[in-house]
Scaffold this motif. Structure first.
Motif, PDB file in Angstrom:
ATOM      1  N   GLY A 125       0.755  -1.325  -0.131  1.00 32.84           N
ATOM      2  CA  GLY A 125      -0.088   0.069  -0.033  1.00 32.84           C
ATOM      3  C   GLY A 125       0.969   0.863   0.250  1.00 32.84           C
ATOM      4  N   GLN A 126       1.462   1.208   1.197  1.00 36.73           N
ATOM      5  CA  GLN A 126       2.977   2.179   1.147  1.00 36.73           C
ATOM      6  C   GLN A 126       3.335   2.217  -0.111  1.00 36.73           C
ATOM      7  OE1 GLN A 126       5.454   1.536   3.957  1.00 36.73           O
ATOM      8  NE2 GLN A 126       3.995   2.028   5.253  1.00 36.73           N
ATOM      9  N   ALA A 162      -3.024  -8.476  -4.844  1.00 37.36           N
ATOM     10  CA  ALA A 162      -2.197  -7.169  -4.383  1.00 37.36           C
ATOM     11  C   ALA A 162      -2.086  -5.652  -5.039  1.00 37.36           C
ATOM     12  CB  ALA A 162      -0.888  -7.925  -3.909  1.00 37.36           C
ATOM     13  N   SER A 163      -2.559  -6.767  -6.947  1.00 33.39           N
ATOM     14  CA  SER A 163      -2.386  -5.267  -6.955  1.00 33.39           C
ATOM     15  C   SER A 163      -3.505  -4.663  -7.073  1.00 33.39           C
ATOM     16  CB  SER A 163      -2.526  -5.340  -8.875  1.00 33.39           C
ATOM     17  OG  SER A 163      -3.329  -7.051  -8.933  1.00 33.39           O
ATOM     18  N   LYS A 164      -4.531  -5.407  -6.948  1.00 33.98           N
ATOM     19  CA  LYS A 164      -5.933  -4.695  -6.913  1.00 33.98           C
ATOM     20  C   LYS A 164      -6.409  -3.689  -5.711  1.00 33.98           C
ATOM     21  CE  LYS A 164      -8.426  -7.247 -10.287  1.00 33.98           C
ATOM     22  NZ  LYS A 164      -9.736  -7.707 -10.648  1.00 33.98           N
ATOM     23  N   THR A 165      -5.375  -3.957  -4.860  1.00 34.19           N
ATOM     24  CA  THR A 165      -5.701  -3.358  -3.241  1.00 34.19           C
ATOM     25  C   THR A 165      -5.025  -1.856  -2.843  1.00 34.19           C
ATOM     26  OG1 THR A 165      -5.814  -6.200  -2.544  1.00 34.19           O
ATOM     27  CG2 THR A 165      -4.883  -3.501  -1.145  1.00 34.19           C
ATOM     28  N   SER A 166      -6.861  -0.442  -2.689  1.00 35.48           N
ATOM     29  CA  SER A 166      -5.525   0.437  -2.658  1.00 35.48           C
ATOM     30  C   SER A 166      -4.931   0.599  -2.063  1.00 35.48           C
ATOM     31  CB  SER A 166      -7.274   1.314  -3.440  1.00 35.48           C
ATOM     32  OG  SER A 166      -8.082   1.316  -1.660  1.00 35.48           O
ATOM     33  N   PRO A 167      -4.262   2.013  -1.605  1.00 37.62           N
ATOM     34  CA  PRO A 167      -3.297   2.240  -0.550  1.00 37.62           C
ATOM     35  C   PRO A 167      -4.177   2.374   0.587  1.00 37.62           C
ATOM     36  CG  PRO A 167      -2.399   3.783  -2.396  1.00 37.62           C
ATOM     37  CD  PRO A 167      -3.933   2.752  -3.303  1.00 37.62           C
ATOM     38  N   MET A 195       3.762   3.626  -7.001  1.00 36.27           N
ATOM     39  CA  MET A 195       3.624   2.518  -8.184  1.00 36.27           C
ATOM     40  C   MET A 195       1.971   1.743  -8.293  1.00 36.27           C
ATOM     41  SD  MET A 195       4.421  -1.187  -6.789  1.00 36.27           S
ATOM     42  CE  MET A 195       7.174  -0.869  -7.004  1.00 36.27           C
ATOM     43  N   THR A 196       2.322   1.473 -10.129  1.00 35.35           N
ATOM     44  CA  THR A 196       0.712   1.407 -10.319  1.00 35.35           C
ATOM     45  C   THR A 196       0.109  -0.187  -9.722  1.00 35.35           C
ATOM     46  OG1 THR A 196       1.648   0.568 -12.925  1.00 35.35           O
ATOM     47  CG2 THR A 196       0.938   2.393 -12.245  1.00 35.35           C
ATOM     48  N   SER A 197      -0.637  -1.117 -10.233  1.00 38.69           N
ATOM     49  CA  SER A 197      -1.455  -1.835 -10.009  1.00 38.69           C
ATOM     50  C   SER A 197      -0.251  -3.304 -10.718  1.00 38.69           C
ATOM     51  CB  SER A 197      -2.884  -2.443 -11.156  1.00 38.69           C
ATOM     52  OG  SER A 197      -3.732  -1.237  -9.833  1.00 38.69           O
ATOM     53  N   LYS A 198       0.067  -1.962 -12.331  1.00 39.69           N
ATOM     54  CA  LYS A 198       0.531  -3.605 -13.301  1.00 39.69           C
ATOM     55  C   LYS A 198       1.791  -3.743 -12.833  1.00 39.69           C
ATOM     56  CE  LYS A 198       2.313  -3.772 -17.726  1.00 39.69           C
ATOM     57  NZ  LYS A 198       2.124  -3.221 -19.218  1.00 39.69           N
TER      58      LYS A 198
END
Length: 805
Positions: free
Chosen positions: A287-288, A365-370, A294-297
């Motif tokens: 998240g940090q 992990a990539s779909k979790t927002s900050p 850092m992008t989801s990709k």
């Protein structure tokens, strides 16, 4: 792909992936171990499968495409230079000479026994009159110090003389109670006048791999016409074409694919669990990273890079170890091309396993927002019940709550251990229920403990006409079958012999669809033996009276032998032409039969064909008794065997086989197969144990701060220890329940599948193996709790409370 207007951040994600791997040694260890084990197993299976194919191909390459008998030296010189012939091998067999204790000496001249027998040679082939080579098995019948370079005293037919051993030939198949001697060409020309020599000529045709059996038959027919060779002295070797055209069957391929799928799923579950736990522990760190851009990709790329970085060295290790194991299992078929093919498949398998395993955690992990990452908890809590309830906090209650907070990981761990138990129970059920003695009783020794088998007299066989020799034992039975009434009375007079069961069979040549398939054995049966045959009847009618009237024959298709050996699938109505040697005509007699019944399994006889006994006797005109089973009192086995040996010393046409020798041979075959299944179970057990250790250790690391708070507000260390014990016991009990509820029925069904072979009489539950499974799970759980308790005692409450998730 990076577009020109984009920044290339691959170097950053690569660096972050390396740092993440170094920071999480536990994930590195468990993941590497899992991948290495999975790839090792797949590499070993792939190498074994390819090596079997290569071994079959080598066997085919060593076989001639055709064989000519009774070839004179001048004719041989002409044939070997024919443009249709790539190479030839000649062989001459001398009459057998008695050595001692029913052991005979069989002398052979062969110009290339290594290729002909697909054998290995230590030393060199003999060149001089007093030089010989021996088969490796023959050394066991000679003095202990006999070996390469030794001088032995043997009678090869011209009196006892000294011979120097120049070579030791290791054959794939050796004949028991026989000393196989390979002499030199000089010895052959001295012992036999050159104009009296009749070779057996093995023909290797040009471009044999590109021609069919029918093409080979056409070429051979042309050679017989060209060199005036009797057509009856030439056969096309159907076994060569069967082996050379044999590919992996659909059933074999499905078996290997099923094993690969089981390994893939088992390994994927472990790797998924490891990465899922790792990501949930570090979700706030991710998240940090998302907060600073850092992008989801890029997040997904980071985790995928971690997986591949860990996988590559592990895959290489697995390939190397698997290649070594594959060589140990079957060194004959090992070669560089097989290694490359197996390594490529194993590499793809390893990459695919890792990619599938970490796809879901990486996506999570990539779909979790900050903001979600900051609030994220590594546990899932059931919020379906909105009412406030008050529970008494006990170690058992805490254990249930903890397991409920990581349901998916707990379920996968229990499932992996449970499936390992299922395979163990199933395999052990088969092993315990299998009885080699029952299989022997269903096959070779249905009635007695000893069997006398007619083999004939080799010296007499050499004196027979070319036509008669084509029929092997059938022609010898026609000349003189030594199963006489006098011999029967002599055996029955032995104390402890209760009776004799007689079997009837003779040899014949057979054709299907105009293709000559060589020699086979045809069994004769009567109406008294229909019950056992009808138990395995697939279709048709077996009544001997009907078959005699309508020229019918029974074909057995057990283990798919007709297709595997002859490339032929029998069907009702098919026409089969059998040719027997006939005493009535002193020549072969031929007759065409229609398949009127097909049996599959243990119908009471060996080989493929069964005819009414009266039909065979009418055609042949001689006694076709082939075997006697001696029914005895088992308490006097050794004494009876000694007396039978004495009787047979005067009857070299018969051989003696025993029940205990046959049982020992069966035991070796089954043990090797079951051992391979246990190896697979062991690999799967490793996956399950890794899962259990990873889940238990990680859960305790995650809950260090929580546990320290509970201890601070009054929970005792003993209660905390009980909580962990209850958690571990729940996982163990769940695994045992899955193993028991699924494994016991599967084991029962698996054992019952062997009933058709006669190897299983009743199901026997594997108490010992089941107990070992329970004890291993309990011991591992206890060891984990012991280690975790010791590690907790090393830290104070304040230190544990400062530990962040």
């Amino acid at each position: 792909m990076t577009w020109p207007f984009e920044n290339d951040t691959s170097a950053i994600t690569k660096k972050l992936a390396l740092k993440s791997i170094k920071a999480d040694r536990q994930k590195l260890l468990y993941t590497s171990l899992t991948i290495a084990i999975a790839v090792t197993l797949i590499m070993t299976l792939s190498m074994t499968l390819l090596s079997i194919q290569k071994k079959i191909q080598l066997q085919a390459d060593s076989l001639p495409q055709a064989v000519m008998y009774h070839v004179l030296p001048d004719t041989y010189e002409q044939i070997q230079n024919d443009p249709a012939i790539e190479s030839t091998i000649i062989q001459y067999s001398f009459p057998e000479i008695d050595y001692k204790n029913r052991i005979s000496i069989h002398t052979i001249y062969c110009d290339n026994p290594v290729v002909l027998s697909n054998a290995s040679l230590q030393g060199e082939l003999p060149q001089e009159l007093d030089e010989i080579a021996l088969s490796s098995e023959s050394l066991s019948y000679l003095p202990e110090d006999t070996g390469l370079g030794s001088v032995v005293l043997l009678d090869l037919g011209n009196g006892e003389q000294e011979y120097k051993i120049t070579g030791i030939i290791t054959l794939n198949a050796e004949f028991p109670n026989e000393i196989s001697v390979y002499c030199s060409q000089k010895y052959l020309f001295q012992a036999v006048k050159e104009n009296s020599i009749e070779y057996t000529l093995f023909l290797f045709l040009n471009q044999a791999k590109t021609i069919s059996q029918n093409d080979a038959q056409t070429i051979v027919n042309a050679l017989t016409e060209k060199y005036s060779v009797d057509h009856n002295d030439v056969i096309v070797n159907s076994r060569y074409f069967t082996l050379s055209e044999r590919n992996i069957t659909i059933n074999e391929l499905l078996d290997y694919l099923l094993i690969a799928l089981v390994v893939l799923v088992a390994a994927a579950v472990v790797i998924y669990n490891i990465f899922h736990i790792s990501i949930t522990r570090k979700i706030q760190e991710y998240g940090q990273l998302r907060t600073i851009g850092m992008t989801s990709k890029q997040m997904k790329q980071l985790i995928m890079r971690e997986g591949r970085r860990i996988a590559l060295p592990s895959i290489v290790v697995g390939i190397i170890v698997g290649a070594v194991l594959g060589y140990i299992i079957l060194p004959e078929g090992w070669n560089t091309l097989n290694f490359v093919e197996a390594a490529l498949f194993s590499f793809v398998f390893g990459i695919l396993t890792v990619s599938l395993s970490i796809h879901s955690p990486a996506k999570m992990a990539s779909k979790t927002s900050p903001m979600e990452a900051l609030r994220f908890s590594s546990y899932s809590i059931d919020k379906s019940n909105k009412r406030n309830r008050r529970y008494r906090i006990t170690p058992l209650r805490l254990a249930i709550l903890n397991l409920g907070r990581s349901k998916k990981r707990s379920f996968l761990t229990v499932l992996s251990l449970g499936l390992c138990g299922v395979m163990l129970i199933a395999c052990a059920s088969v092993q315990n229920s299998l009885s080699e003695i029952h299989m022997a009783r269903a096959n070779e020794f249905q009635y007695g403990d000893f069997k006398l088998e007619f083999e004939g007299n080799d010296s007499l066989f050499e004196q027979m006409s070319n036509d008669a020799q084509m029929y092997g034992n059938g022609a010898l039975q026609a000349h003189s079958n030594v199963f006489s009434s006098e011999l029967e009375q002599e055996i029955l007079s032995i104390d402890g012999v209760n009776g004799i069961k007689k079997w009837y069979a003779t040899t014949a040549l057979f054709e299907v669809d105009g293709n000559e398939n060589g020699q086979t054995t045809v069994y004769g049966y009567t109406a008294d033996e229909l019950e056992k045959m009808n138990r395995t009847l697939v279709s048709g009618v077996t009544d001997p009276a009907i078959l005699e009237q309508e020229n019918g024959i029974v074909v057995n298709v057990a283990e798919n032998v007709p297709q595997e050996v002859y490339g032929w699938t029998p069907k009702l109505g098919d026409q089969i032409t059998l040719s027997f040697w006939s005493n009535l005509h002193k020549n072969p007699v031929q007759k065409t039969y229609t398949i009127m019944a097909i049996t599959d399994g243990l119908d009471g006889y060996q080989q493929i064909f069964r005819l009414p006994l009266a039909e065979i006797r009418r055609l042949t005109g001689y006694d076709i008794t082939s075997d006697w089973e001696i029914v005895i009192d088992e308490k006097q086995t050794e004494m009876i065997e000694a007396q039978l040996e004495n009787i047979l010393a005067e009857t070299p046409e018969l051989s003696l086989s025993t029940l205990h020798e046959y049982v020992d041979a069966l035991s070796g075959q089954y043990k090797s197969g079951i051992f391979m299944v246990y190896i697979l179970v062991l690999f799967l057990a490793c996956f399950g144990i890794i899962n259990l250790v990873n889940l238990t250790v990680t859960n305790q690391l995650i809950r260090r701060k929580e546990n320290s708070i509970l201890l601070a507000v009054g929970l005792t260390r003993r209660q905390l220890c009980k909580t962990r014990i209850f958690e571990g016991e729940a996982l163990v009990i769940g695994s045992i329940l899955i193993a028991s509820l699924i494994g016991i029925p599967v084991g029962y069904l698996a054992a019952n599948t062997f009933r058709i072979t006669g190897a299983v009489e009743q199901y026997i539950f594997p108490f010992k193996e089941y107990s070992i499974f329970l004890v291993v799970l309990i011991v591992i759980d206890i060891l984990l709790e012991f280690i975790l308790n010791r590690s907790m005692k090393k830290q104070s409450l304040i230190e544990q409370m400062r530990t962040m998730e």
